[in-house]
Write a protein that holds these residues in place. Sequence first.
Motif, PDB file in Angstrom:
ATOM      1  N   HIS A   1       0.967  -1.286   0.104  1.00  0.00           N
ATOM      2  CA  HIS A   1      -0.068   0.093   0.071  1.00  0.00           C
ATOM      3  C   HIS A   1       0.923   1.310   0.141  1.00  0.00           C
ATOM      4  O   HIS A   1       0.325   2.315  -0.359  1.00  0.00           O
ATOM      5  CB  HIS A   1      -0.933  -0.020   1.202  1.00  0.00           C
ATOM      6  CG  HIS A   1      -2.017  -1.212   1.178  1.00  0.00           C
ATOM      7  ND1 HIS A   1      -2.823  -1.419   2.245  1.00  0.00           N
ATOM      8  CD2 HIS A   1      -2.410  -1.837   0.022  1.00  0.00           C
ATOM      9  CE1 HIS A   1      -3.481  -2.434   1.907  1.00  0.00           C
ATOM     10  NE2 HIS A   1      -3.414  -2.850   0.917  1.00  0.00           N
TER      11      HIS A   1
ATOM     12  N   ASP B   1       4.193   3.587  -4.798  1.00  0.00           N
ATOM     13  CA  ASP B   1       3.442   4.793  -5.360  1.00  0.00           C
ATOM     14  C   ASP B   1       3.207   4.067  -6.798  1.00  0.00           C
ATOM     15  O   ASP B   1       4.133   3.827  -7.592  1.00  0.00           O
ATOM     16  CB  ASP B   1       4.302   5.902  -5.547  1.00  0.00           C
ATOM     17  CG  ASP B   1       3.981   7.073  -6.515  1.00  0.00           C
ATOM     18  OD1 ASP B   1       2.690   7.006  -7.088  1.00  0.00           O
ATOM     19  OD2 ASP B   1       4.523   7.983  -6.829  1.00  0.00           O
TER      20      ASP B   1
ATOM     21  N   SER C   1      -3.980   3.419  -3.674  1.00  0.00           N
ATOM     22  CA  SER C   1      -2.841   2.419  -3.700  1.00  0.00           C
ATOM     23  C   SER C   1      -3.108   1.332  -4.504  1.00  0.00           C
ATOM     24  O   SER C   1      -3.983   1.535  -5.316  1.00  0.00           O
ATOM     25  CB  SER C   1      -2.146   2.115  -2.326  1.00  0.00           C
ATOM     26  OG  SER C   1      -3.134   1.098  -1.989  1.00  0.00           O
TER      27      SER C   1
ATOM     28  N   PRO D   1      -6.938   1.354  -0.161  1.00  0.00           N
ATOM     29  CA  PRO D   1      -6.022   0.030   0.421  1.00  0.00           C
ATOM     30  C   PRO D   1      -6.903  -0.459   1.577  1.00  0.00           C
ATOM     31  O   PRO D   1      -6.564  -1.681   1.986  1.00  0.00           O
ATOM     32  CB  PRO D   1      -4.677   0.802   0.859  1.00  0.00           C
ATOM     33  CG  PRO D   1      -5.013   2.441   0.861  1.00  0.00           C
ATOM     34  CD  PRO D   1      -6.115   2.607   0.058  1.00  0.00           C
TER      35      PRO D   1
END
Length: 331
Positions: A136, A139, A195, A227
């Motif tokens: 999570h 990027d 995420s 996430p």
Amino acid sequence: MTAAELDLAGLRNLLDRERPGLVNGPLTAELITGGKSNLTYAVTDGAASWILRRPPLGHVLATAHDMGREYRVMAALADTAVPVPRMLLPHEDPPFYLMEYVEGTVFRTPEQTAGLGRERARTISHHLVDVLVTLHAVDPATVGLADFGRPDGYLERQLRRWSQQLEASKSRDLPDLDTLVERLHSTVPRTSRHSIVHGDYRLDNTIVREDRIAAVVDWEMATLGDPLADIGLLTVYWDLSMANPHNPVGGGVTREAGFPTSDELVAYYAEQSGVEPERLPWYRAFGHFKLAVIAEGIHYRDLRGLTVGPGFDRIGELVVPLARSGLELLS
């Protein structure tokens, strides 16, 4: 369904052309049991082994078994701290991909985890959460996955999708489930960040070696989204296995083996990720709803004789308890 349905001669010719030197002998294959969706085969030349993933035979909805999607997300995560198998070869027609064979254990049954003991079970559990936190934190843009999904409105779309799925597969009155979906719709939280989301994160979708997660597998439901949906669904599988280790969904998480409770798991996730624990009950309730809809769909198909395999005749028993547990979380 057997490995005989793989074209091993064609696979050998393809690998000799695309990955010369990888294979050094005749190929054999074995279907790995446990998966209820995409098919997983262990392929070997007698000296080295690999894993081949392909859609189920006769599947209709290609988007539900997108080999390219699975391949892409694992290839993108290869140079991150998220443990994934190394991708070796994608193929579009027919759709499949080949990846490295990762040594370790997939814990699916209470018999497999019975001898772990409290310390080892807790170590595995914490590393399972650590890996989720690591995922999570990736990027998506830095690993080439900025366009992997539509994160805005993710929760609303998920609720609509699963609500529609429920309406299409209900075979009986389920007032608790109806109440749960109404309350979920009226209390959708604001997503604080987006995420990469695994979509089906649980212990038996990982490979464990030396009490650590050696690889996360089965990425067919991965996307970009909220996430916290991952930790919510993880706790549902956890609680199901704790309550009934031999439930039709499966799992080797038991109190007897020393595993921590789902509440402890959530507290550890919150501590490691910095998420406020008060935000998590909605996501756990949504996980209960999602799994209840899946169970009702299987129950609906089983009533019509459209399921094959053990346990499907009992999966309808899970729906009402899942709905009630979800309602308790929201209250």
